[in-house]
Design a protein around this motif. Sequence first.
Motif, PDB file in Angstrom:
ATOM      1  N   LYS A  21      45.155  39.709  39.690  1.00 45.65           N
ATOM      2  CA  LYS A  21      43.910  39.218  40.291  1.00 45.65           C
ATOM      3  C   LYS A  21      43.314  40.246  41.233  1.00 45.65           C
ATOM      4  O   LYS A  21      42.084  40.421  41.273  1.00 45.65           O
ATOM      5  N   LYS A  22      44.147  40.925  41.985  1.00 45.90           N
ATOM      6  CA  LYS A  22      43.634  41.971  42.891  1.00 45.90           C
ATOM      7  C   LYS A  22      42.911  43.052  42.093  1.00 45.90           C
ATOM      8  O   LYS A  22      41.844  43.541  42.499  1.00 45.90           O
ATOM      9  N   SER A  23      43.478  43.420  40.952  1.00 42.12           N
ATOM     10  CA  SER A  23      42.863  44.469  40.129  1.00 42.12           C
ATOM     11  C   SER A  23      41.498  44.026  39.609  1.00 42.12           C
ATOM     12  O   SER A  23      40.521  44.792  39.613  1.00 42.12           O
ATOM     13  N   VAL A  24      41.387  42.769  39.162  1.00 42.30           N
ATOM     14  CA  VAL A  24      40.120  42.266  38.640  1.00 42.30           C
ATOM     15  C   VAL A  24      39.079  42.187  39.755  1.00 42.30           C
ATOM     16  O   VAL A  24      37.902  42.556  39.569  1.00 42.30           O
ATOM     17  N   VAL A  25      39.500  41.697  40.937  1.00 40.22           N
ATOM     18  CA  VAL A  25      38.563  41.596  42.066  1.00 40.22           C
ATOM     19  C   VAL A  25      38.092  42.981  42.500  1.00 40.22           C
ATOM     20  O   VAL A  25      36.887  43.202  42.747  1.00 40.22           O
ATOM     21  N   ASN A  26      39.002  43.923  42.620  1.00 38.67           N
ATOM     22  CA  ASN A  26      38.619  45.282  43.013  1.00 38.67           C
ATOM     23  C   ASN A  26      37.693  45.935  41.975  1.00 38.67           C
ATOM     24  O   ASN A  26      36.730  46.639  42.313  1.00 38.67           O
ATOM     25  N   TRP A  27      37.996  45.703  40.690  1.00 34.11           N
ATOM     26  CA  TRP A  27      37.125  46.250  39.628  1.00 34.11           C
ATOM     27  C   TRP A  27      35.725  45.651  39.699  1.00 34.11           C
ATOM     28  O   TRP A  27      34.723  46.355  39.552  1.00 34.11           O
ATOM     29  N   TYR A  28      35.642  44.363  39.973  1.00 32.98           N
ATOM     30  CA  TYR A  28      34.337  43.709  40.048  1.00 32.98           C
ATOM     31  C   TYR A  28      33.552  44.194  41.267  1.00 32.98           C
ATOM     32  O   TYR A  28      32.334  44.428  41.182  1.00 32.98           O
ATOM     33  N   LEU A  29      34.229  44.340  42.416  1.00 31.73           N
ATOM     34  CA  LEU A  29      33.544  44.833  43.621  1.00 31.73           C
ATOM     35  C   LEU A  29      33.093  46.281  43.445  1.00 31.73           C
ATOM     36  O   LEU A  29      32.006  46.666  43.897  1.00 31.73           O
ATOM     37  N   ALA A  30      33.927  47.086  42.787  1.00 37.12           N
ATOM     38  CA  ALA A  30      33.539  48.484  42.555  1.00 37.12           C
ATOM     39  C   ALA A  30      32.369  48.561  41.583  1.00 37.12           C
ATOM     40  O   ALA A  30      31.490  49.452  41.709  1.00 37.12           O
ATOM     41  N   LYS A  31      32.324  47.671  40.629  1.00 42.65           N
ATOM     42  CA  LYS A  31      31.210  47.653  39.680  1.00 42.65           C
ATOM     43  C   LYS A  31      29.904  47.323  40.373  1.00 42.65           C
ATOM     44  O   LYS A  31      28.831  47.826  39.986  1.00 42.65           O
ATOM     45  N   ARG A  32      29.956  46.494  41.423  1.00 38.93           N
ATOM     46  CA  ARG A  32      28.764  46.100  42.164  1.00 38.93           C
ATOM     47  C   ARG A  32      28.553  46.946  43.418  1.00 38.93           C
ATOM     48  O   ARG A  32      27.701  46.608  44.239  1.00 38.93           O
ATOM     49  N   VAL A  48      32.626  33.664  39.703  1.00 34.99           N
ATOM     50  CA  VAL A  48      31.447  34.539  39.770  1.00 34.99           C
ATOM     51  C   VAL A  48      31.609  35.758  38.870  1.00 34.99           C
ATOM     52  O   VAL A  48      30.632  36.460  38.590  1.00 34.99           O
ATOM     53  N   ILE A  49      32.831  36.017  38.412  1.00 35.54           N
ATOM     54  CA  ILE A  49      33.092  37.159  37.537  1.00 35.54           C
ATOM     55  C   ILE A  49      32.980  36.693  36.099  1.00 35.54           C
ATOM     56  O   ILE A  49      33.675  35.752  35.693  1.00 35.54           O
ATOM     57  N   PRO A  50      32.123  37.288  35.274  1.00 34.26           N
ATOM     58  CA  PRO A  50      31.984  36.861  33.874  1.00 34.26           C
ATOM     59  C   PRO A  50      33.291  37.038  33.098  1.00 34.26           C
ATOM     60  O   PRO A  50      33.945  38.085  33.195  1.00 34.26           O
ATOM     61  N   ASN A  51      33.650  36.015  32.354  1.00 35.26           N
ATOM     62  CA  ASN A  51      34.829  36.023  31.461  1.00 35.26           C
ATOM     63  C   ASN A  51      36.148  36.201  32.209  1.00 35.26           C
ATOM     64  O   ASN A  51      37.170  36.525  31.593  1.00 35.26           O
ATOM     65  N   ALA A  52      36.159  35.968  33.546  1.00 30.86           N
ATOM     66  CA  ALA A  52      37.394  36.117  34.304  1.00 30.86           C
ATOM     67  C   ALA A  52      38.351  34.945  34.058  1.00 30.86           C
ATOM     68  O   ALA A  52      39.578  35.113  34.079  1.00 30.86           O
ATOM     69  N   GLU A  53      37.795  33.748  33.814  1.00 33.71           N
ATOM     70  CA  GLU A  53      38.645  32.589  33.570  1.00 33.71           C
ATOM     71  C   GLU A  53      39.444  32.754  32.281  1.00 33.71           C
ATOM     72  O   GLU A  53      40.627  32.428  32.223  1.00 33.71           O
ATOM     73  N   GLY A  54      38.805  33.271  31.229  1.00 28.67           N
ATOM     74  CA  GLY A  54      39.514  33.510  29.988  1.00 28.67           C
ATOM     75  C   GLY A  54      40.593  34.556  30.132  1.00 28.67           C
ATOM     76  O   GLY A  54      41.681  34.442  29.545  1.00 28.67           O
ATOM     77  N   VAL A 111      40.590  40.820  27.354  1.00 29.96           N
ATOM     78  CA  VAL A 111      40.323  42.091  28.024  1.00 29.96           C
ATOM     79  C   VAL A 111      39.007  42.684  27.539  1.00 29.96           C
ATOM     80  O   VAL A 111      38.180  43.191  28.331  1.00 29.96           O
ATOM     81  N   ARG A 112      38.754  42.635  26.216  1.00 31.17           N
ATOM     82  CA  ARG A 112      37.508  43.194  25.688  1.00 31.17           C
ATOM     83  C   ARG A 112      36.287  42.408  26.172  1.00 31.17           C
ATOM     84  O   ARG A 112      35.238  42.983  26.455  1.00 31.17           O
ATOM     85  N   LYS A 113      36.434  41.085  26.294  1.00 26.13           N
ATOM     86  CA  LYS A 113      35.313  40.303  26.816  1.00 26.13           C
ATOM     87  C   LYS A 113      35.070  40.603  28.293  1.00 26.13           C
ATOM     88  O   LYS A 113      33.921  40.665  28.745  1.00 26.13           O
ATOM     89  N   LEU A 114      36.128  40.764  29.043  1.00 30.77           N
ATOM     90  CA  LEU A 114      35.976  41.049  30.468  1.00 30.77           C
ATOM     91  C   LEU A 114      35.301  42.393  30.702  1.00 30.77           C
ATOM     92  O   LEU A 114      34.441  42.533  31.596  1.00 30.77           O
ATOM     93  N   LEU A 115      35.632  43.395  29.905  1.00 34.68           N
ATOM     94  CA  LEU A 115      35.083  44.742  30.067  1.00 34.68           C
ATOM     95  C   LEU A 115      33.767  44.925  29.301  1.00 34.68           C
ATOM     96  O   LEU A 115      33.159  46.000  29.392  1.00 34.68           O
TER      97      LEU A 115
END
Length: 343
Positions: A271-282, A300-306, A331-335
Amino acid sequence: MSIFIRNYKPGPLATLYKANIWRLNSTTAESSVKKDEDEEEFRVLDILKKRDKQQKRIVRRTDIQPDRADRMTENQNWGNVWPGPKTFHPSSVPLPLRQGYVPAGQAPPAKKANAELMKIPNFLHLTPPVIKSQCESLKQFCTEWPTLLNSEEAIEKHYPVEVITSDYCHASPSIRNPLARVVTLRIKLSTLDLDKHARDKFIRLVGDRYDSSTDLVTITADRCPMRAQNLDYVNYLLTACYHEAWNVEEWEKDKTEDDMEYYNWDNNASKKSVVNWYLAKRNEQRDLTEDEYRSYDISVIPNAEGYKSAVSSLMNDGESEETVNNYGKAVRKLLGLPEKMVV
């Protein structure tokens, strides 16, 4: 002998044989009394005359009193004839009933003097017209069905606990069946007020009584001899498991992620990795504490629940072709990558 005593004159001879003469007289008298008693004891008993009189009396009574079943009308109230459960009586049943085992080619015994019909409990008092009249009488004590309970979803919401019992009817000297004491309680786990820790602990307490596919907890009790006792027991088991699930032992506070029995995505580095990736993207890079990472809303992160469900399934259920494929798709949907990589 009596003639000899009547003509007897006292003399020296009489004095000599007096005792013998009187003893002979006494013996003769006793034998005559005994003979009279024997004649009175062995009298002839005449049975044939009494039997003939008895048979004539029986024939006369049968002619005078016909069977009650023959006098019953077709439009009479059967509930008055057979109002409740009782032993079978042939004169009260205007039906040609037959029951009993006989050799092949012969008809079973009729209802008259039939012990087989009297052995088992009958249900002649529960005919459809009688049941209908009883239901009409009970309507005054009933209430209307609530209008809000018009669907299965509404019933499950307001009455989540389901109790299942069984009644049996069988031909036996006793109407009781040992299986009638079995009580089954079913409830959906989602209807219980449990947090994540209590839910996990409750599932581990009930073991295989929980079905994850239907979310149903099934508790069955049959150790008590009566149904009411087993019903109290299943209610006690559900209450005990619920309160025990909320208890937090001291050793549970010292558990780390390595000690957990299951993989919790919200408390792991994924989860930390996904949150950091999303914040860096924005372009919103900032340092977050552990509590902020855990409480961060991933909706708030698209496709994060899946992605979360795919990673949790891979770690908890183990690696398989299905879990690995689901993880790759998530992973492909998230990215934002296409589903199939083009080389």
